[in-house]
Enzyme design. Structure first.
Site, PDB file in Angstrom:
ATOM      1  N   ARG A  24      60.195  76.265  26.691  1.00 28.29           N
ATOM      2  CA  ARG A  24      61.056  75.730  27.755  1.00 28.29           C
ATOM      3  C   ARG A  24      60.237  75.118  28.881  1.00 28.29           C
ATOM      4  O   ARG A  24      60.598  74.067  29.427  1.00 28.29           O
ATOM      5  CB  ARG A  24      61.961  76.832  28.307  1.00 28.29           C
ATOM      6  CG  ARG A  24      63.061  77.265  27.359  1.00 28.29           C
ATOM      7  CD  ARG A  24      63.867  78.412  27.932  1.00 28.29           C
ATOM      8  NE  ARG A  24      64.629  78.012  29.106  1.00 28.29           N
ATOM      9  CZ  ARG A  24      65.238  78.862  29.915  1.00 28.29           C
ATOM     10  NH1 ARG A  24      65.153  80.170  29.697  1.00 28.29           N
ATOM     11  NH2 ARG A  24      65.932  78.436  30.954  1.00 28.29           N
TER      12      ARG A  24
ATOM     13  N   TYR B 212      59.774  81.101  26.480  1.00 26.87           N
ATOM     14  CA  TYR B 212      59.610  80.514  27.817  1.00 26.87           C
ATOM     15  C   TYR B 212      58.523  79.448  27.853  1.00 26.87           C
ATOM     16  O   TYR B 212      58.604  78.501  28.634  1.00 26.87           O
ATOM     17  CB  TYR B 212      59.358  81.618  28.841  1.00 26.87           C
ATOM     18  CG  TYR B 212      60.616  82.349  29.209  1.00 26.87           C
ATOM     19  CD1 TYR B 212      61.548  81.776  30.069  1.00 26.87           C
ATOM     20  CD2 TYR B 212      60.928  83.598  28.668  1.00 26.87           C
ATOM     21  CE1 TYR B 212      62.728  82.416  30.395  1.00 26.87           C
ATOM     22  CE2 TYR B 212      62.113  84.256  28.982  1.00 26.87           C
ATOM     23  CZ  TYR B 212      63.005  83.651  29.847  1.00 26.87           C
ATOM     24  OH  TYR B 212      64.181  84.288  30.155  1.00 26.87           O
TER      25      TYR B 212
ATOM     26  N   ASN C  83      69.827  76.681  38.045  1.00 28.59           N
ATOM     27  CA  ASN C  83      68.858  76.148  37.089  1.00 28.59           C
ATOM     28  C   ASN C  83      67.440  76.540  37.482  1.00 28.59           C
ATOM     29  O   ASN C  83      67.103  76.585  38.668  1.00 28.59           O
ATOM     30  CB  ASN C  83      68.963  74.628  37.004  1.00 28.59           C
ATOM     31  CG  ASN C  83      70.341  74.175  36.546  1.00 28.59           C
ATOM     32  OD1 ASN C  83      71.061  74.927  35.906  1.00 28.59           O
ATOM     33  ND2 ASN C  83      70.714  72.951  36.886  1.00 28.59           N
ATOM     34  N   VAL C  84      66.621  76.793  36.490  1.00 27.06           N
ATOM     35  CA  VAL C  84      65.234  77.204  36.729  1.00 27.06           C
ATOM     36  C   VAL C  84      64.256  76.119  36.323  1.00 27.06           C
ATOM     37  O   VAL C  84      63.050  76.347  36.286  1.00 27.06           O
ATOM     38  CB  VAL C  84      64.920  78.511  35.958  1.00 27.06           C
ATOM     39  CG1 VAL C  84      65.847  79.634  36.393  1.00 27.06           C
ATOM     40  CG2 VAL C  84      64.995  78.308  34.434  1.00 27.06           C
ATOM     41  N   ASP C  85      64.767  74.910  36.039  1.00 28.00           N
ATOM     42  CA  ASP C  85      63.958  73.868  35.412  1.00 28.00           C
ATOM     43  C   ASP C  85      63.140  73.023  36.379  1.00 28.00           C
ATOM     44  O   ASP C  85      62.279  72.252  35.964  1.00 28.00           O
ATOM     45  CB  ASP C  85      64.840  72.956  34.555  1.00 28.00           C
ATOM     46  CG  ASP C  85      66.061  72.412  35.307  1.00 28.00           C
ATOM     47  OD1 ASP C  85      65.946  72.138  36.521  1.00 28.00           O
ATOM     48  OD2 ASP C  85      67.114  72.248  34.672  1.00 28.00           O
TER      49      ASP C  85
ATOM     50  N   HIS D 287      68.192  81.795  40.785  1.00 23.94           N
ATOM     51  CA  HIS D 287      67.643  82.563  39.658  1.00 23.94           C
ATOM     52  C   HIS D 287      66.138  82.378  39.498  1.00 23.94           C
ATOM     53  O   HIS D 287      65.582  82.756  38.465  1.00 23.94           O
ATOM     54  CB  HIS D 287      68.352  82.169  38.355  1.00 23.94           C
ATOM     55  CG  HIS D 287      69.789  82.601  38.303  1.00 23.94           C
ATOM     56  ND1 HIS D 287      70.701  82.089  37.397  1.00 23.94           N
ATOM     57  CD2 HIS D 287      70.483  83.504  39.053  1.00 23.94           C
ATOM     58  CE1 HIS D 287      71.879  82.657  37.581  1.00 23.94           C
ATOM     59  NE2 HIS D 287      71.772  83.508  38.589  1.00 23.94           N
TER      60      HIS D 287
ATOM     61  N   CYS E 291      48.308  88.067  35.011  1.00 23.45           N
ATOM     62  CA  CYS E 291      48.519  88.275  36.444  1.00 23.45           C
ATOM     63  C   CYS E 291      47.215  88.012  37.186  1.00 23.45           C
ATOM     64  O   CYS E 291      46.156  88.526  36.805  1.00 23.45           O
ATOM     65  CB  CYS E 291      48.994  89.698  36.700  1.00 23.45           C
ATOM     66  SG  CYS E 291      49.114  90.122  38.463  1.00 23.45           S
TER      67      CYS E 291
ATOM     68  N   CYS F 135      53.756  89.081  38.119  1.00 28.60           N
ATOM     69  CA  CYS F 135      53.261  90.130  37.232  1.00 28.60           C
ATOM     70  C   CYS F 135      54.432  90.786  36.500  1.00 28.60           C
ATOM     71  O   CYS F 135      55.516  90.962  37.067  1.00 28.60           O
ATOM     72  CB  CYS F 135      52.504  91.182  38.048  1.00 28.60           C
ATOM     73  SG  CYS F 135      51.828  92.560  37.070  1.00 28.60           S
TER      74      CYS F 135
ATOM     75  N   CYS G 132      46.127  91.810  38.908  1.00 28.96           N
ATOM     76  CA  CYS G 132      45.674  92.973  38.149  1.00 28.96           C
ATOM     77  C   CYS G 132      45.122  92.623  36.777  1.00 28.96           C
ATOM     78  O   CYS G 132      44.532  93.483  36.107  1.00 28.96           O
ATOM     79  CB  CYS G 132      46.812  93.985  37.999  1.00 28.96           C
ATOM     80  SG  CYS G 132      48.139  93.437  36.888  1.00 28.96           S
TER      81      CYS G 132
END
Length: 265
Positions: free
Chosen positions: A78, A75, A105-107, A122, A162, A130, A165
């Site tokens: 990407r 990731y 698309n997550v781009d 998505h 995160c 987290c 936490c």
């Protein structure tokens, strides 16, 4: 083909509103891989071919627990790729037409091209959550910069933490078999899109680069155009429309948008 392009151009010119439903094929003309099958994925990422790992195996949240450097290697690479990618000119044309967007698309390419209203079903690689998750908090990944060793494709150095936490963070993306995804931001976008659609007459849907393998985008496009049949399906490999309810354009994204813009004037 000319007749289909003319029909599609007439639909767009007469539309009260435009909805773009975009899959991975939308970004191909910007140089982004569409991860079509194991072969396509391995062509984009040769190290994973040597390791024998497929996209579906890597895009699994279990790796963030069991093998976080492998997960963040994938990731992180990407994320860097998407940050460096310049959206092709078709994005500008769609924005000038005033289109609203639904995408798998997550781009983040639509936002980079200047779109304000994007429903990312998505999630987005440009946001974090987290791993646990300890809360439903989602925050920008702007300060995330990862070094990835090119042979092993593993992240080196400190991994994103995160902000609540201090444990491991992960992208706010829906992965395969994902029970930990924080869906709140995506659901808010989808709810806003649904509300917008209810107030639009003569809605025309332009579906771009969405295949049958993961049919989320196709289903949305067909649902949104069900009342009118005003669907324009742009896909060089799987362009067919069911029962003739729509226009089929077996073309790539940029070529199709460019031709439509020329006809509309």
């Amino acid at each position: 083909m000319n007749e289909a392009l003319d029909r599609a151009a007439d639909l767009i010119a007469g539309a009260d509103a435009l909805l773009v439903c975009a899959g991975a094929g939308m970004g191909v003309d910007s140089g982004l891989p569409d991860f079509r099958g194991a072969t396509g994925f391995w062509q984009a990422y040769p190290p994973y071919a040597r390791l024998g790992l497929r996209f579906e195996e890597l895009a699994d949240p279990v790796h963030f627990v069991d093998d976080p450097t492998l997960a963040w290697g994938f990731y992180g690479h990407r994320l860097d790729l998407y940050r460096r990618t310049v959206p092709h000119d078709g994005f500008r044309v769609l924005r000038e037409w005033g289109a609203r967007v639904f995408t798998s698309n997550v781009d983040g390419q639509f936002q980079r091209a200047g779109f304000a209203d994007v429903a990312e079903v998505h999630g987005s690689i440009h946001h974090l959550q987290c791993v646990e998750p300890c809360t439903d908090d989602v925050w920008p990944a702007d300060d995330v910069v990862l070094d990835v060793e090119p042979e092993s494709m593993r992240a080196t150095g400190p991994l994103p933490a995160c902000r609540n936490c201090g444990g491991l963070a992960r992208p706010n993306i829906l992965m395969f078999g994902d029970w930990s995804w924080v869906a709140g931001p995506s659901q808010e976008q989808l709810d806003a899109l649904t509300q917008w659609r209810r107030g639009r007459r003569d809605l025309v849907v332009i579906e771009i680069g969405a295949g049958n393998a993961v049919p989320t985008v196709r289903r949305q496009a067909e649902l949104a155009s069900a009342a009118s049949g005003a669907l324009i399906r742009v896909n060089p490999r799987e362009p067919e429309v069911r029962h003739g309810r729509g226009v089929s354009l077996p073309m790539g994204a940029l070529d199709a948008i460019t031709e439509l813009a020329r006809r509309i004037g």
